[in-house]
Structure formats: C-alpha cells, structure tokens
Scaffold this active site. Structure first.
Site, short mmCIF file in Angstrom:
data_model
loop_
_atom_site.label_atom_id
_atom_site.label_comp_id
_atom_site.label_asym_id
_atom_site.label_seq_id
_atom_site.Cartn_x
_atom_site.Cartn_y
_atom_site.Cartn_z
N SER A 119 0.81 -1.22 0.00
CA SER A 119 0.00 0.00 0.00
C SER A 119 0.85 1.28 0.00
CB SER A 119 -0.99 -0.01 1.16
OG SER A 119 -0.32 -0.18 2.38
N CYS A 136 -7.03 -6.47 -0.19
CA CYS A 136 -5.84 -6.39 0.67
C CYS A 136 -5.25 -4.97 0.71
CB CYS A 136 -4.84 -7.44 0.22
SG CYS A 136 -3.75 -7.91 1.57
N ARG A 169 -2.53 -2.53 9.38
CA ARG A 169 -1.73 -3.21 8.34
C ARG A 169 -0.98 -4.40 8.92
NH1 ARG A 169 2.31 0.54 5.39
NH2 ARG A 169 2.63 -1.40 4.24
N ILE A 200 -2.34 -12.77 2.64
CA ILE A 200 -0.89 -12.52 2.50
C ILE A 200 -0.59 -11.17 3.16
CG2 ILE A 200 1.03 -12.26 0.88
CD1 ILE A 200 -0.74 -13.77 -1.18
N ARG A 201 0.03 -11.21 4.30
CA ARG A 201 0.31 -9.98 5.07
C ARG A 201 -0.91 -9.05 5.03
NH1 ARG A 201 4.32 -6.59 3.94
NH2 ARG A 201 4.22 -7.11 1.76
N HIS A 222 -7.31 -12.62 -1.02
CA HIS A 222 -7.03 -12.52 -2.47
C HIS A 222 -7.83 -13.53 -3.29
CE1 HIS A 222 -3.44 -9.86 -2.34
NE2 HIS A 222 -3.33 -10.34 -1.12
N GLU A 245 -8.40 -13.53 -6.37
CA GLU A 245 -7.79 -13.71 -7.69
C GLU A 245 -6.72 -14.79 -7.68
OE1 GLU A 245 -7.26 -11.35 -5.59
OE2 GLU A 245 -5.11 -10.96 -5.51
N1 GLN Z 1 0.91 -5.76 3.75
C1 GLN Z 1 0.55 -5.04 2.57
C2 GLN Z 1 0.37 -3.56 2.90
O1 GLN Z 1 0.30 -3.20 4.02
C3 GLN Z 1 -0.71 -5.58 1.94
C4 GLN Z 1 -0.47 -7.01 1.51
C5 GLN Z 1 -1.28 -7.44 0.33
O2 GLN Z 1 -1.86 -6.65 -0.39
N2 GLN Z 1 -1.27 -8.73 0.11
O3 GLN Z 1 0.32 -2.78 1.99
#
Ligand code: GLN
Length: 198
Positions: free
Chosen positions: A47, A77, A98, A126-127, A162, A164
């Site tokens: 981001s 995300c 985040r 994912i994170r 996600h 996709e």
């Molecule tokens: N951790 C990312 C962020 O803070 C987002 C992760 C993602 O889009 N898979 O921007």
C-alpha cells in the site's frame, strides 16, 4: 470493461481472473485510462508503494472523483488500506491495521462463508490488514474468527484476502453484479406521465 489499477501488485492475476469469466479488462496507469471503465479494481500489493505511485501518476484525484460518483470499486488487501480512513483514497468508513496477521511467513489459507454468495470461499491471506471497525453504511459480508474479512459500502467491495489467487470466480461475479446494477441504475430513464412514472 473493468479497470485494474496497474501500478504495483497482483495486477495480472486480476486480469486473468476476470478474463476467465469472459470480462474485458483495461490496466489503469494514467488518468486517461479511467475513461470508459464500468468498475475499478485496486489490487493487493504494497500500500505504501501504490500510494506513492497513485500520487506521482496524478491518479489520486481522478480515481477518488470516480469512486465518489459511484464507480463500483473493489479493493483487495492493500486496496482495502487505500480506501480506509486515513488511506490515500479514504472512501470507506473503516479502520484497518496493516500486516495484522504477521509477516509473509504467517500467510495462510482459510475458509469462510459469505452469506450473500451462499457459499464457503477459500481465502488466501498474505500480510493482510485487519478491519478493526466498520462505520455507518458499511455492511459486513464475511468474518473469520471474529475478524471482518469482506465488507461492502454501497458500490465499494472490500476483501482483505485474495480471490484472484484461487480458481473460484464467485467474488468476481459478485463484483460484476454490482457493476451491472450500477449501470442499470444509471441508464434508467424515467418519463413522467400523468399516470405515474413509466
Ligand atoms: N501488507 C501489505 C500492505 O500493508 C498488503 C499485503 C497485500 O496486499 N497482500 O500494503
């Protein structure tokens, strides 16, 4: 034609997922690319990087204007972070944290039900950010272990996971329904007759 913000992140995966559904896409990198799109996807990625690129490409204001005018928009995300309170686009009344599930190594896959789709969905995190609070006008679409993982505010769809990255196109189909309803609402012209509206 669905615009996929193509500044950074999993852009190609979104293009492929919509193509599997037979939906045409256009990668958005500059303001004129927004012309003619019926919906916009803000993909996952980083981001902070996407924010910097939105600003340097001059896209922040035009994208924000389109969203405020009702363009159906789906943030996944990092896209959720951009749209949240304090984010560069700030179009939805939600607070996010985040990387709330930990580092890349803590990425995981889980299943949760989305009642409006009437289906269990495989969700890849994912994170991912956590949606800590949702404000007025924001509907929760799905929760996982008490955390909101999908939400909707009018024409804006949010998923912290996600879709996709799986074969399942249900969320893309759900988004396309939003796009089609928005288009119908715009195209509908009313003619007043003494008998009422026809
Ligand atoms: N951790 C990312 C962020 O803070 C987002 C992760 C993602 O889009 N898979 O921007």
């Amino acid at each position: 034609m669905i615009g996929i913000l193509g500044l950074q992140g999993d852009v190609i995966e979104h293009v492929a997922a919509f193509n599997r559904l037979g939906v045409k896409t256009k990668i958005v990198k500059h303001p004129p690319d927004l012309d003619g799109i019926k919906g916009l996807v803000l993909p996952g990625g980083e981001s902070t990087t996407i924010t910097k690129l939105l600003v340097s490409s001059g896209l922040t204001q035009p994208v924000d204007n389109k969203i405020r005018k009702g363009l159906p928009t789906w943030g996944t995300c990092a896209g959720v972070i951009l749209l949240s309170s304090g984010g560069v686009l700030e179009n939805v009344d939600i607070e996010v944290k985040r990387n709330a599930y930990g580092s890349q190594l803590d990425s995981f896959v889980a299943n949760a039900r989305i009642a409006k789709i009437n289906k269990d969905i495989t969700m890849v995190f994912i994170r991912a950010p956590k949606i800590l609070s949702v404000g007025h006008g924001v509907d929760v679409l799905a929760e996982l272990n008490g955390d909101v993982v999908a939400a909707q505010s009018k024409n804006i769809l949010l998923t912290t996971f996600h879709p996709e990255l799986t074969e399942d196109t249900s969320i893309m189909e759900y988004f396309m329904n939003l796009v089609n309803s928005a288009e119908l609402a715009q195209d509908r012209t009313y003619t007043y007759t003494p008998g009422g509206i026809v």
